[in-house]
Write a protein that holds these residues in place. Structure first.
Motif, PDB file in Angstrom:
ATOM      1  N   SER A  39       0.870  -1.299   0.135  1.00 19.88           N
ATOM      2  CA  SER A  39       0.089   0.117  -0.011  1.00 19.88           C
ATOM      3  C   SER A  39       0.911   1.225  -0.080  1.00 19.88           C
ATOM      4  O   SER A  39       0.461   2.289  -0.401  1.00 19.88           O
ATOM      5  CB  SER A  39      -1.085   0.031   1.385  1.00 19.88           C
ATOM      6  OG  SER A  39      -0.078   0.039   2.598  1.00 19.88           O
ATOM      7  N   THR A  48     -10.058   1.447  -3.027  1.00 21.04           N
ATOM      8  CA  THR A  48     -10.845   1.743  -1.955  1.00 21.04           C
ATOM      9  C   THR A  48     -11.881   0.777  -1.918  1.00 21.04           C
ATOM     10  O   THR A  48     -12.495   0.382  -2.857  1.00 21.04           O
ATOM     11  CB  THR A  48     -11.237   3.183  -2.022  1.00 21.04           C
ATOM     12  OG1 THR A  48     -10.522   4.279  -2.205  1.00 21.04           O
ATOM     13  CG2 THR A  48     -12.578   3.532  -1.106  1.00 21.04           C
ATOM     14  N   LEU A  49     -12.210   0.242  -1.007  1.00 23.83           N
ATOM     15  CA  LEU A  49     -13.058  -0.786  -0.728  1.00 23.83           C
ATOM     16  C   LEU A  49     -14.441  -0.239  -0.832  1.00 23.83           C
ATOM     17  O   LEU A  49     -14.971   0.400   0.003  1.00 23.83           O
ATOM     18  CB  LEU A  49     -12.797  -1.722   0.696  1.00 23.83           C
ATOM     19  CG  LEU A  49     -13.404  -2.897   0.641  1.00 23.83           C
ATOM     20  CD1 LEU A  49     -12.533  -3.958   1.877  1.00 23.83           C
ATOM     21  CD2 LEU A  49     -14.864  -3.005   1.057  1.00 23.83           C
ATOM     22  N   GLN A 282      -6.059  -1.314   2.481  1.00 25.47           N
ATOM     23  CA  GLN A 282      -6.737   0.076   2.922  1.00 25.47           C
ATOM     24  C   GLN A 282      -6.261   0.867   3.823  1.00 25.47           C
ATOM     25  O   GLN A 282      -6.690   2.031   4.185  1.00 25.47           O
ATOM     26  CB  GLN A 282      -8.337  -0.665   3.568  1.00 25.47           C
ATOM     27  CG  GLN A 282      -9.058  -1.419   2.643  1.00 25.47           C
ATOM     28  CD  GLN A 282      -9.430  -0.721   1.553  1.00 25.47           C
ATOM     29  OE1 GLN A 282      -9.908   0.148   1.386  1.00 25.47           O
ATOM     30  NE2 GLN A 282      -9.109  -1.241   0.495  1.00 25.47           N
ATOM     31  N   VAL A 285      -6.186   4.643   2.721  1.00 25.81           N
ATOM     32  CA  VAL A 285      -7.329   5.381   2.691  1.00 25.81           C
ATOM     33  C   VAL A 285      -7.891   5.578   4.042  1.00 25.81           C
ATOM     34  O   VAL A 285      -8.643   6.810   4.225  1.00 25.81           O
ATOM     35  CB  VAL A 285      -8.377   4.253   1.792  1.00 25.81           C
ATOM     36  CG1 VAL A 285      -9.737   4.936   2.009  1.00 25.81           C
ATOM     37  CG2 VAL A 285      -7.832   4.046   0.557  1.00 25.81           C
ATOM     38  N   LEU A 357     -15.265  -4.295   7.231  1.00 26.33           N
ATOM     39  CA  LEU A 357     -14.711  -3.116   6.428  1.00 26.33           C
ATOM     40  C   LEU A 357     -15.697  -2.622   5.477  1.00 26.33           C
ATOM     41  O   LEU A 357     -15.914  -1.267   5.238  1.00 26.33           O
ATOM     42  CB  LEU A 357     -13.409  -3.384   5.807  1.00 26.33           C
ATOM     43  CG  LEU A 357     -12.225  -3.257   6.648  1.00 26.33           C
ATOM     44  CD1 LEU A 357     -10.745  -3.917   5.855  1.00 26.33           C
ATOM     45  CD2 LEU A 357     -11.894  -1.879   7.262  1.00 26.33           C
ATOM     46  N   PHE A 361     -17.186   1.217   5.524  1.00 32.73           N
ATOM     47  CA  PHE A 361     -17.117   2.173   4.186  1.00 32.73           C
ATOM     48  C   PHE A 361     -18.592   2.754   3.765  1.00 32.73           C
ATOM     49  O   PHE A 361     -18.625   3.592   2.838  1.00 32.73           O
ATOM     50  CB  PHE A 361     -16.142   1.523   3.199  1.00 32.73           C
ATOM     51  CG  PHE A 361     -14.935   1.634   3.357  1.00 32.73           C
ATOM     52  CD1 PHE A 361     -14.279   2.804   3.032  1.00 32.73           C
ATOM     53  CD2 PHE A 361     -14.152   0.624   3.802  1.00 32.73           C
ATOM     54  CE1 PHE A 361     -12.852   3.053   3.217  1.00 32.73           C
ATOM     55  CE2 PHE A 361     -12.624   0.726   4.024  1.00 32.73           C
ATOM     56  CZ  PHE A 361     -11.987   1.996   3.488  1.00 32.73           C
ATOM     57  N   PHE A 384     -10.573  -1.100  11.047  1.00 32.80           N
ATOM     58  CA  PHE A 384      -9.445  -1.383  10.274  1.00 32.80           C
ATOM     59  C   PHE A 384      -8.555  -2.025  11.308  1.00 32.80           C
ATOM     60  O   PHE A 384      -7.776  -3.152  11.002  1.00 32.80           O
ATOM     61  CB  PHE A 384      -8.852  -0.298   9.543  1.00 32.80           C
ATOM     62  CG  PHE A 384      -7.547  -0.603   8.818  1.00 32.80           C
ATOM     63  CD1 PHE A 384      -7.617  -1.437   7.490  1.00 32.80           C
ATOM     64  CD2 PHE A 384      -6.190  -0.548   9.500  1.00 32.80           C
ATOM     65  CE1 PHE A 384      -6.324  -1.794   6.770  1.00 32.80           C
ATOM     66  CE2 PHE A 384      -5.382  -0.867   8.615  1.00 32.80           C
ATOM     67  CZ  PHE A 384      -5.344  -1.532   7.487  1.00 32.80           C
TER      68      PHE A 384
END
Length: 531
Positions: A39, A48-49, A282, A285, A357, A361, A384
């Motif tokens: 990452s 981005t999930l 992630q 983010v 997660l 989101f 997270f």
């Protein structure tokens, strides 16, 4: 649309998962670690999930695959502990985590804290299945963990929707929350019950294998979407349909089962690998929006939430395991006495995953009236860290814990003996039926071919018993292993000759494919890959 990031994700995660099979580190942990490391590599795109992709497009096939591989009969036998965990524990964890977060984090409203509680409450279906498969847990514990992970997402998503409605100012009430939960639960189960019979009818009446596999891939998405359309639980609809189809899979023809098994193993491998890699990816983010909480404050909050998640599971599991037995003679008669070691393993095997997660989101940026959702970025960060913490701490230590506690695994000797007895009964029935058929003049065969049919049945009957016998003193192989190896050598020699004839233009490629397929089927019959 740029597809390169998606291709890189799939290819990279598949490569890491393949490497994990050659290492002692469980694949989920290695994938998460690789995602975390990658990452921050310069030039790597930001992943981005998206909950609108994960929940309707990734979760259904993973649930479908896990449910079809589960045993309906075993789940039914363990329904009481499964429901206590998948419903009771998730609601308990929602309130426990929410209340502690409300007390510990200044300025966090109770409604937003309950949103956090619902988000981190459900252990993950993918993580539970992957770890149970790797560790080799006893069948009862594996059934309970898999059953919990199949159902608990529905409870958590419903609890999240109720808490979210209260947090954004939609006037949610306890009565409304209970009503929504009942609608989601019974509506999802009902939708699954409505769909499962016609879908199975289609599976048994569509004869084209490619159409069968296409239908198989569509089933989880259809069940999920149909239930969500009526505001019921798509998760439960998928699970109900998949359990029914898995229980009656023997009614589908063999070619479909063989191809379908290969297709679903590939789909599950790709999705599981990508999902765990996405978790690690992630980090940038999540950290981007922390703002005032950067530094030690956020770390202390993360530790507090993580500890509550761990402790609350123990607080729930032990009373839920032993109190019902103390209070009910019927439960003591019907269920095998659990041990404190088994309860400890179940309490410790509560890894969180991508569903938490994805739900986090999906928290909206604003509430009614135009204000920001309270501490949304902090909730994302705490989700997270909880997911990463449980995967790393519990995932790494679970195999060692099983060894230290000396939890007995599956009894392979007893399972092989049961398999041999079942095969012996089936072979005797098949031999009797074969002799009846051969005695009819309409089924006349040359004696050599009739003997070949008898030899196949005898070979099938003896092969399982041979696994219980002595090994070759020179090679260490059983008779069964030697037979498989020699069969593959002979078939491999034939295959090489066919290829040489094709290269010499004595046969064309179409004939080569026909001959190779025939050999492939013979090799599959002679050599079953160990699961």
């Amino acid at each position: 649309m740029d597809v390169m990031p998606l291709l890189l994700l799939v290819a990279g995660s598949a490569a890491v998962a393949a490497a994990a099979r050659r290492s002692p580190v469980p694949a989920p942990l290695l994938l998460v670690a690789a995602g975390l490391a990658v990452s921050y590599v310069p030039g790597v795109p930001e992943y981005t999930l998206d909950p609108h992709i994960v929940l309707p497009l990734v979760l259904p096939p993973l649930l479908h695959s896990a449910a079809t591989d589960s045993s309906y009969l075993d789940l039914r036998a363990q329904m009481r502990p499964v429901m206590l965990l998948s419903v009771g524990y998730v609601l308990f964890a929602t309130f426990a985590v929410g209340w502690v977060a409300y007390l510990v984090i200044p300025g966090l409203p109770l409604t937003a804290a309950l949103v956090l509680g619902a988000v981190v409450a459900p252990p993950d279906a993918v993580a539970a299945t992957a770890v149970a498969r790797r560790v080799g847990l006893p069948s009862r514990i594996t059934t309970i963990l898999q059953g919990e992970s199949l159902v608990n997402d529905a409870t958590a998503i419903t609890a999240y929707r109720v808490a979210l409605a209260a947090a954004v100012g939609e006037g949610a009430t306890w009565a409304g929350g209970i009503g929504e939960f009942l609608l989601a639960a019974f509506g999802g189960i009902g939708m699954g019950l409505v769909l499962m019979v016609p879908i199975h009818w289609l599976r048994t009446h569509v004869k084209e294998v490619l159409l069968q596999n296409t239908l198989s891939l569509l089933i989880p998405f259809v069940a999920y979407a149909a239930a969500e359309q009526v505001h019921a639980s798509g998760v439960l609809a998928v699970v109900v349909v998949a359990l029914y189809l898995g229980h009656r899979a023997w009614e589908v023809d063999f070619a479909t089962r063989l191809q379908e098994g290969a297709v679903w193993r590939m789909v599950t491998f790709v999705l599981e690998s990508a999902v765990f890699a996405l978790i690690g990816l992630q980090l940038p983010v999540v950290l981007k929006g922390l703002g005032e909480y950067e530094g030690t404050r956020a770390a202390w909050y993360a530790i507090a939430v993580f500890l509550v998640v761990i402790v609350s599971r123990f607080v729930w599991v032990y009373p839920a395991t032993f109190l019902p037995r103390m209070m009910s003679a019927r439960i003591r008669e019907r269920e095998k006495n659990p041990t404190w070691k088994g309860a400890f393993i179940i309490a410790w095997a509560g890894m969180r995953g991508v569903v938490s997660l994805a739900i986090a989101f999906s928290i909206p940026l604003t509430v009614h009236g135009g204000g920001d959702f309270p501490e949304r970025n902090l909730i994302l960060f705490l989700t997270f860290t909880t997911v990463i913490g449980t995967l790393v701490v519990q995932g790494v230590t679970l195999p060692s814990l099983v060894r230290v506690l000396k939890v007995p695994g599956r009894d392979s000797q007893a399972e092989t003996l049961a398999e041999a007895n079942a095969q012996a009964q089936a072979s005797r029935a098949a031999e009797q039926r074969l002799e009846e058929l051969l005695s009819d003049e309409r089924n006349a065969l040359p004696e050599s071919l009739a003997d070949r049919l008898r030899a196949v049945l005898e070979r099938r009957r003896n092969s399982v018993w041979e696994r219980l016998g002595q090994s070759n003193p020179i090679t260490g192989e059983s008779v069964d292993d030697t037979y498989r190896r020699l069969s593959r050598e002979a078939i491999g020699t034939e295959r090489a000759v066919f290829v040489r004839l094709r290269d010499g233009r004595y046969i064309d490629d179409e004939m080569l494919r026909t001959l190779l397929r025939r050999l492939d089927l013979e090799e599959a019959a002679a050599y079953r890959e160990a699961e």
